[in-house]
Design a protein around this motif. Structure first.
Motif, short mmCIF file in Angstrom:
data_model
loop_
_atom_site.label_atom_id
_atom_site.label_comp_id
_atom_site.label_asym_id
_atom_site.label_seq_id
_atom_site.Cartn_x
_atom_site.Cartn_y
_atom_site.Cartn_z
N ASN A 1 0.83 -1.21 0.00
CA ASN A 1 0.00 0.00 0.00
C ASN A 1 0.86 1.26 0.00
OD1 ASN A 1 -2.36 1.55 0.09
ND2 ASN A 1 -2.35 1.61 2.32
N MET A 2 1.96 1.22 0.75
CA MET A 2 2.85 2.38 0.81
C MET A 2 3.56 2.62 -0.52
SD MET A 2 4.42 1.97 4.67
CE MET A 2 5.30 3.54 4.69
N TRP A 3 3.94 1.53 -1.21
CA TRP A 3 4.55 1.69 -2.53
C TRP A 3 3.56 2.39 -3.47
CZ3 TRP A 3 9.46 1.61 -3.44
CH2 TRP A 3 10.33 0.76 -2.74
N ASP A 4 2.29 2.00 -3.38
CA ASP A 4 1.25 2.64 -4.19
C ASP A 4 1.16 4.13 -3.87
OD1 ASP A 4 0.46 0.41 -5.62
OD2 ASP A 4 -1.10 -0.15 -4.20
N GLN A 5 1.11 4.44 -2.58
CA GLN A 5 1.01 5.83 -2.15
C GLN A 5 2.20 6.64 -2.64
OE1 GLN A 5 0.37 6.33 2.04
NE2 GLN A 5 -1.20 4.76 2.14
N LEU A 6 3.38 6.04 -2.51
CA LEU A 6 4.61 6.75 -2.88
C LEU A 6 4.62 7.13 -4.35
CD1 LEU A 6 7.31 7.75 -1.81
CD2 LEU A 6 8.28 5.49 -2.27
N ALA A 7 4.17 6.23 -5.19
CA ALA A 7 4.11 6.51 -6.63
C ALA A 7 3.14 7.64 -6.92
CB ALA A 7 3.71 5.25 -7.40
N LYS A 8 1.97 7.59 -6.29
CA LYS A 8 0.95 8.61 -6.52
C LYS A 8 1.42 9.99 -6.04
CE LYS A 8 -2.91 5.36 -6.21
NZ LYS A 8 -4.05 4.89 -5.37
N ILE A 9 2.03 10.02 -4.86
CA ILE A 9 2.50 11.30 -4.32
C ILE A 9 3.60 11.89 -5.18
CG2 ILE A 9 3.60 12.41 -2.34
CD1 ILE A 9 2.30 10.25 -0.60
N ALA A 10 4.52 11.03 -5.63
CA ALA A 10 5.63 11.51 -6.46
C ALA A 10 5.11 12.24 -7.70
CB ALA A 10 6.53 10.35 -6.87
N LEU A 11 4.05 11.72 -8.29
CA LEU A 11 3.46 12.36 -9.47
C LEU A 11 2.66 13.61 -9.08
CD1 LEU A 11 2.33 9.23 -11.51
CD2 LEU A 11 4.28 10.74 -11.96
N GLN A 12 2.03 13.59 -7.91
CA GLN A 12 1.27 14.74 -7.45
C GLN A 12 2.15 15.94 -7.15
OE1 GLN A 12 -1.07 13.33 -4.13
NE2 GLN A 12 -2.37 12.04 -5.42
N VAL A 13 3.42 15.68 -6.86
CA VAL A 13 4.36 16.78 -6.62
C VAL A 13 4.36 17.75 -7.79
CG1 VAL A 13 6.83 17.34 -6.41
CG2 VAL A 13 5.85 15.49 -5.04
N LEU A 14 4.18 17.20 -9.00
CA LEU A 14 4.24 18.01 -10.21
C LEU A 14 3.00 18.87 -10.41
CD1 LEU A 14 5.69 15.30 -12.62
CD2 LEU A 14 6.95 16.98 -11.27
N ASP A 15 1.93 18.59 -9.64
CA ASP A 15 0.70 19.38 -9.77
C ASP A 15 0.89 20.82 -9.32
OD1 ASP A 15 -0.59 17.14 -10.73
OD2 ASP A 15 -1.50 16.61 -8.81
N ASN A 16 1.84 21.04 -8.44
CA ASN A 16 2.12 22.39 -7.96
C ASN A 16 3.36 22.93 -8.65
OD1 ASN A 16 2.62 24.76 -6.59
ND2 ASN A 16 2.53 23.87 -4.54
N PRO A 17 3.21 23.90 -9.55
CA PRO A 17 4.37 24.43 -10.28
C PRO A 17 5.40 25.12 -9.39
CG PRO A 17 2.43 25.79 -10.65
CD PRO A 17 1.96 24.57 -9.92
N LYS A 18 5.03 25.39 -8.13
CA LYS A 18 5.98 26.03 -7.21
C LYS A 18 7.00 25.03 -6.67
CE LYS A 18 2.88 29.74 -5.66
NZ LYS A 18 2.22 30.37 -4.48
N ASN A 19 6.69 23.73 -6.80
CA ASN A 19 7.62 22.71 -6.33
C ASN A 19 8.79 22.58 -7.30
OD1 ASN A 19 6.08 22.03 -4.06
ND2 ASN A 19 4.87 20.52 -5.18
N LYS A 20 9.97 22.92 -6.83
CA LYS A 20 11.17 22.89 -7.67
C LYS A 20 12.06 21.69 -7.40
CE LYS A 20 9.97 26.94 -9.27
NZ LYS A 20 9.39 27.05 -10.63
N VAL A 21 11.96 21.14 -6.18
CA VAL A 21 12.83 20.03 -5.77
C VAL A 21 12.01 19.07 -4.91
CG1 VAL A 21 14.86 19.36 -4.41
CG2 VAL A 21 14.92 21.45 -5.78
#
Length: 264
Positions: free
Chosen positions: A40-60
């Protein structure tokens, strides 16, 4: 400093996601199991990693573990109750999650305080830069579990530390201490534990201040160089073999595994 925090909870674990000053921070939090990742955590990790890109202010993106562990890798106890076929599929899914982080179009920084083991080491290697404290330990005890070193994992290690050190890691199953890992290039920076969070933020802000276009270009160029290296063994090695079931049982029963040499 304004911090946006989201806690994504499983039954027995959390993936904590924070945003602050252009930095997206993912924390693996399962202290009772050395931050070992459940399916379940591997699933969450993949989803969150992609969600990081939803906010253009996230640079790193910064990836770390809570407490004195990065992560012990996948939860081996989960595999003890499933077939080898399902275990193989689970490892393939895990690799897809790691590759997702590896190929993000923004820089990634792994922060290692304590052990990074097995798939945990692979997750660290998928980050562009790794910062470790003196408590960092890196290793691949797959030989104790009957897990085979899949093609992509082997490629990451060989390109970073060379064939001989890769074999040393697997043949002995030993954990490389922080200073040795730093000398080998498995860690880019080695800092005191008390300074780790401060250094992490400072490094993150430094990278975030660079041209996104320049950073993306170098990530893509480096990845193209890596991908251009022939992998003649492509597709030839599964994640689990006949020894895996015995390795799992021994792990759960807290005993030495009894492996037998396989005939050709």
């Amino acid at each position: 400093m304004q911090v946006k925090t989201t806690r994504l909870e499983a039954e027995d674990a959390k993936i904590i996601y924070q945003e602050t000053a252009g930095l997206a921070i993912i924390t693996i939090h399962r202290p009772q199991a050395k931050n070992a990742l459940t399916a379940n955590m591997w699933d969450q990790l993949a989803k969150i990693a992609l969600q990081v890109l939803d906010n253009p202010k996230n640079k790193v993106l910064i990836l770390r573990g809570s407490g004195e562990n990065f992560t012990a890798g996948s939860d081996i106890k989960e595999f003890n109750a499933i077939s080898l076929d399902k275990a193989e599929k689970a490892f393939v899914h895990m690799e897809k999650t790691i590759s997702t982080i590896e190929r993000l179009p923004i820089p990634t920084i792994g922060v290692i305080n304590g052990p990074a083991m097995g798939a945990g080491l692979e997750l660290a290697l998928a980050c562009d830069i790794r910062i470790g404290s003196e408590k960092a330990k890196l290793g691949i005890p797959v030989g104790k579990l009957g897990i085979t070193l899949n093609n992509k994992f082997a490629q990451r290690l060989v390109q970073l530390v060379g064939p001989s050190t890769t074999k040393d890691l697997v043949f002995t199953g030993r954990m490389f201490k922080a200073e040795e890992a730093f000398k080998l290039g498995m860690l880019n920076y080695l800092v005191a534990e008390k300074d780790l969070n401060k250094y992490m933020i400072r490094m993150g802000k430094l990278v975030a201040g660079m041209s996104p276009e320049s950073l993306l270009a170098v990530k893509q160029s480096v990845q193209e160089c890596v991908d251009s290296v022939p992998t003649l063994w492509e597709g030839s090695t599964p994640f689990v073999g006949k020894d895996f079931a015995e390795g799992c049982r021994a792990f759960v029963e807290k005993r030495q595994p009894h492996f037998t040499r396989q005939s050709k």
